[in-house]
Every structure is written in structure tokens, then in C-alpha cells.
Design an enzyme around this catalytic site. Structure first.
Site, PDB file in Angstrom:
ATOM      1  N   ASN A   8     -35.814   6.324 -47.514  1.00 32.97           N
ATOM      2  CA  ASN A   8     -34.495   6.503 -46.857  1.00 32.97           C
ATOM      3  C   ASN A   8     -34.445   4.621 -46.244  1.00 32.97           C
ATOM      4  O   ASN A   8     -35.084   4.443 -45.386  1.00 32.97           O
ATOM      5  CB  ASN A   8     -34.361   7.429 -45.456  1.00 32.97           C
ATOM      6  CG  ASN A   8     -33.327   7.076 -44.703  1.00 32.97           C
ATOM      7  OD1 ASN A   8     -32.390   6.427 -45.184  1.00 32.97           O
ATOM      8  ND2 ASN A   8     -33.585   7.771 -43.296  1.00 32.97           N
ATOM      9  N   LYS A  10     -31.991   3.465 -44.607  1.00 32.96           N
ATOM     10  CA  LYS A  10     -31.241   3.187 -43.541  1.00 32.96           C
ATOM     11  C   LYS A  10     -30.089   1.979 -43.704  1.00 32.96           C
ATOM     12  O   LYS A  10     -29.611   1.698 -44.817  1.00 32.96           O
ATOM     13  CB  LYS A  10     -32.028   3.133 -42.335  1.00 32.96           C
ATOM     14  CG  LYS A  10     -33.043   4.235 -42.038  1.00 32.96           C
ATOM     15  CD  LYS A  10     -33.920   4.563 -40.738  1.00 32.96           C
ATOM     16  CE  LYS A  10     -34.837   5.702 -40.984  1.00 32.96           C
ATOM     17  NZ  LYS A  10     -35.596   5.890 -39.651  1.00 32.96           N
ATOM     18  N   HIS A  98     -29.821  13.531 -40.232  1.00 33.30           N
ATOM     19  CA  HIS A  98     -30.537  12.607 -39.821  1.00 33.30           C
ATOM     20  C   HIS A  98     -30.378  12.518 -38.226  1.00 33.30           C
ATOM     21  O   HIS A  98     -29.481  12.308 -37.980  1.00 33.30           O
ATOM     22  CB  HIS A  98     -30.633  11.287 -40.489  1.00 33.30           C
ATOM     23  CG  HIS A  98     -31.860  10.585 -40.288  1.00 33.30           C
ATOM     24  ND1 HIS A  98     -32.123   9.690 -39.133  1.00 33.30           N
ATOM     25  CD2 HIS A  98     -32.980  10.385 -41.035  1.00 33.30           C
ATOM     26  CE1 HIS A  98     -33.265   9.232 -39.188  1.00 33.30           C
ATOM     27  NE2 HIS A  98     -33.820   9.438 -40.320  1.00 33.30           N
ATOM     28  N   GLU A 100     -30.987  10.092 -36.357  1.00 35.89           N
ATOM     29  CA  GLU A 100     -30.081   8.719 -35.939  1.00 35.89           C
ATOM     30  C   GLU A 100     -28.759   9.171 -36.026  1.00 35.89           C
ATOM     31  O   GLU A 100     -28.017   8.654 -35.061  1.00 35.89           O
ATOM     32  CB  GLU A 100     -30.557   7.674 -36.797  1.00 35.89           C
ATOM     33  CG  GLU A 100     -31.920   7.053 -36.489  1.00 35.89           C
ATOM     34  CD  GLU A 100     -32.695   6.404 -37.677  1.00 35.89           C
ATOM     35  OE1 GLU A 100     -32.320   6.341 -38.672  1.00 35.89           O
ATOM     36  OE2 GLU A 100     -34.084   6.228 -37.517  1.00 35.89           O
ATOM     37  N   GLU A 175     -38.472  16.184 -39.279  1.00 34.96           N
ATOM     38  CA  GLU A 175     -38.726  14.763 -38.756  1.00 34.96           C
ATOM     39  C   GLU A 175     -38.661  14.889 -37.090  1.00 34.96           C
ATOM     40  O   GLU A 175     -37.662  14.877 -36.360  1.00 34.96           O
ATOM     41  CB  GLU A 175     -37.542  13.889 -39.278  1.00 34.96           C
ATOM     42  CG  GLU A 175     -37.707  13.748 -40.700  1.00 34.96           C
ATOM     43  CD  GLU A 175     -36.908  12.601 -41.155  1.00 34.96           C
ATOM     44  OE1 GLU A 175     -37.591  11.512 -41.586  1.00 34.96           O
ATOM     45  OE2 GLU A 175     -35.802  12.309 -40.713  1.00 34.96           O
ATOM     46  N   GLY A 181     -39.899   5.977 -36.758  1.00 33.28           N
ATOM     47  CA  GLY A 181     -40.034   4.463 -36.477  1.00 33.28           C
ATOM     48  C   GLY A 181     -40.860   4.243 -35.150  1.00 33.28           C
ATOM     49  O   GLY A 181     -40.593   2.831 -34.753  1.00 33.28           O
ATOM     50  N   SER A 216     -42.664   7.981 -39.330  1.00 34.83           N
ATOM     51  CA  SER A 216     -43.806   6.679 -39.533  1.00 34.83           C
ATOM     52  C   SER A 216     -44.910   7.230 -40.663  1.00 34.83           C
ATOM     53  O   SER A 216     -46.189   6.990 -40.301  1.00 34.83           O
ATOM     54  CB  SER A 216     -44.511   6.907 -38.045  1.00 34.83           C
ATOM     55  OG  SER A 216     -43.762   6.310 -36.954  1.00 34.83           O
TER      56      SER A 216
HETATM   57  P1  PGA Z   1     -39.674   5.949 -40.406  1.00 36.85           P
HETATM   58  O1  PGA Z   1     -38.439   6.806 -40.548  1.00 36.85           O
HETATM   59  O2  PGA Z   1     -40.650   6.524 -41.588  1.00 36.85           O
HETATM   60  O3  PGA Z   1     -39.335   4.701 -40.125  1.00 36.85           O
HETATM   61  O4  PGA Z   1     -40.465   6.595 -39.352  1.00 36.85           O
HETATM   62  C1  PGA Z   1     -38.362   8.079 -41.262  1.00 36.85           C
HETATM   63  C2  PGA Z   1     -36.787   8.599 -41.084  1.00 36.85           C
HETATM   64  O5  PGA Z   1     -36.277   8.553 -40.350  1.00 36.85           O
HETATM   65  O6  PGA Z   1     -36.366   9.036 -42.212  1.00 36.85           O
END
Ligand code: PGA
Length: 256
Positions: A8, A10, A98, A100, A175, A181, A216
Site C-alpha cells: 500500500n 498511500k 483503511h 487513514e 490493522e 506507521g 509496521s
Molecule cells: P505501515 O502501514 O506498514 O506503514 O505501518 C500499513 C498500512 O497502513 O496499511
């Protein structure tokens, strides 16, 4: 069981040239029979990347996805992109729900549900994201399960009538928001327990859904997640922007 690995990106990278460069590198990562990779770039890069994808020597176990989708195919919905449009660009998957988007765009479970149903009905495969915030997790694992159970009940409404073609038609990514992140990844044992719980909640869907872990993930921790049979792969954000690191993650995933 093979590992289903989603990159992903983003809102990255900043230019089309960088996006194409990154795609070329990720597409070269060796994929054995144990790994499937879905690359999800920003919409604006998808068309060019799909052209590259079509010209690859081998497209086996590699697919493209969008990072979101709207629930109407066409209409007066400024800025939105429908499932048929996404498919016509060459994408087979859409990430939906997601955290976000739930946070910054105020997406509700009702919206997520409409997106899930519209995508599946249009033949687009879905990677549905669920997971609890830190405040809930601090109350304990039972509170986290309750949160995720409610998300699933709402996000998966009106899906029982849909015939899934394969076990990847609907994939659910667990998640935990506090792990995205942040470098604070969820203990693999907890992620596996939650994955088993999610499968139980989605047991009415046939074939059984696959559950991924996201938050992460890196080359050092991926093996600890994938050694649990409940976890069918990973959704990788930050580490998917670094081809060498993503390559190490895929290598570890392929040898589970
Ligand atoms: P990350 O993001 O691996 O940077 O923690 C995962 C995600 O949001 O899909």
C-alpha cells in the site's frame, strides 16, 4: 498456504517517474509459489503502471489494486472513481476502509459497506481493513475484539448473497490503528488471535476469507506473523516504498 502480500503506497511517491521506477523494482522481486503480491499505487499512476504490468515477462502471482473506490459506477460524484473504472484501468483489487480514510476523510462503516458491496458486485476484489484505536486497545483485548466485531458486522452487511469466486475475492486486513506507521507492531500472538476471531465473525462467507496483518510490518518481524497459520499475509505500507526492504519481506514470506 501461500502468503498474500499487499503493498500500500498511500500518497507516495511524489512523481510518476518515481512511481514507475518503484513498480519496476517491485515487479522484479522473485515470487515463488508461496507468495502473491498486490501493488496498490495512487490512482493517478495506475494507468501507466498497468501498461508496464501488461508488458512484464511474468505476471504470475502479481496484481494491481486501488487504495479506495466509490460505490456508484458513474454519476454526479465529484472526485470519485467507480469499481468499473478501476477495473478498466487494470486493477483487480481495491483497499476499502483503511483507517487513514476513516480518520482523515471521516469514512463511516455505512460508507465502507456500500463500497464493499458495490465492488464485489462489479467483480472487483476487496481488501477490507479493520482494527481498533489505541484508546480501545488500552481497555484490553476483549474491548478490541468487540470493536472489530462491530466493524465487521457493519462493513460486511449485505454480502452473504455474493458468490465469491476465490479465497482472495474478499480479504480482510487486521490493522490495529496504533500499529500503523508507528513502529509499534502488534505482538504476533495477539494478531493471530484476532485473525482467528475475524475468521469466526466472517464464517458465513464461502470460501473462507483470508486474514492479513498490517501495521509496521518489516523484514525483521514478518516471519513472526506468518508462522501463525491464522495469518494469511500482510498489508505493508512504509516498507513497500523501499524495494530492497520489500524484497526481503517477500523472501521471508515465500519461505514460510
Ligand atoms: P505501515 O502501514 O506498514 O506503514 O505501518 C500499513 C498500512 O497502513 O496499511
Amino acid at each position: 498456504m501461500s502468503a498474500f502480500m499487499v503493498a500500500n503506497w498511500k500518497e507516495n511517491p511524489e512523481t510518476e517517474a518515481e512511481a514507475l521506477g518503484l513498480f519496476r523494482k517491485l515487479a522484479k522481486i522473485p515470487r515463488n509459489r508461496n507468495t502473491e503480491i498486490v501493488i496498490c499505487p495512487p490512482f493517478v499512476y495506475l494507468e501507466k503502471i498497468a501498461e508496464e504490468f501488461k508488458n512484464l515477462e511474468s505476471r504470475a502471482r502479481l496484481a494491481l489494486g486501488g487504495q479506495d473506490i466509490f460505490w456508484e459506477k458513474t454519476g454526479a460524484f465529484t472526485g470519485e472513481i467507480g469499481p468499473t473504472m478501476l477495473r478498466s484501468l487494470g486493477a483487480a483489487y481495491a483497499i476499502i476502509g483503511h483507517s487513514e480514510r476513516r480518520k482523515f476523510l471521516r469514512e463511516t462503516d455505512e460508507m465502507v459497506n456500500k463500497k464493499v458491496v458495490a465492488s464485489l458486485e462489479a467483480g472487483l476484489k476487496v481488501i477490507l481493513c479493520v482494527g481498533e484505536p489505541l484508546a480501545i486497545r488500552r481497555q484490553g483485548f476483549t474491548a478490541a475484539k468487540k470493536f472489530v466485531r462491530r466493524q465487521l458486522a457493519e462493513d460486511l452487511r449485505r454480502t452473504s448473497h455474493i458468490k465469491f469466486q476465490t479465497s482472495s475475492s474478499l480479504v480482510i486486513a487486521y490493522e490495529p490503528i496504533w500499529a500503523i506507521g508507528t513502529g509499534k507492531n502488534c505482538p504476533p500472538f495477539d494478531a493471530a488471535r484476532m485473525a482467528a476471531f475475524i475468521k469466526l465473525q466472517a464464517r458465513h462467507l464461502k470460501p473462507p476469507v483470508r486474514v492479513l496483518y498490517g501495521g509496521s510490518v518489516n523484514s525483521k518481524n514478518i516471519a513472526d506473523y506468518l508462522k501463525n497459520k491464522e495469518i494469511g499475509g500482510a498489508l505493508v505500507g512504509g516498507a513497500s516504498l523501499n524495494a530492497a526492504e520489500f524484497g526481503r519481506i517477500i523472501k521471508a514470506a515465500g519461505s514460510r
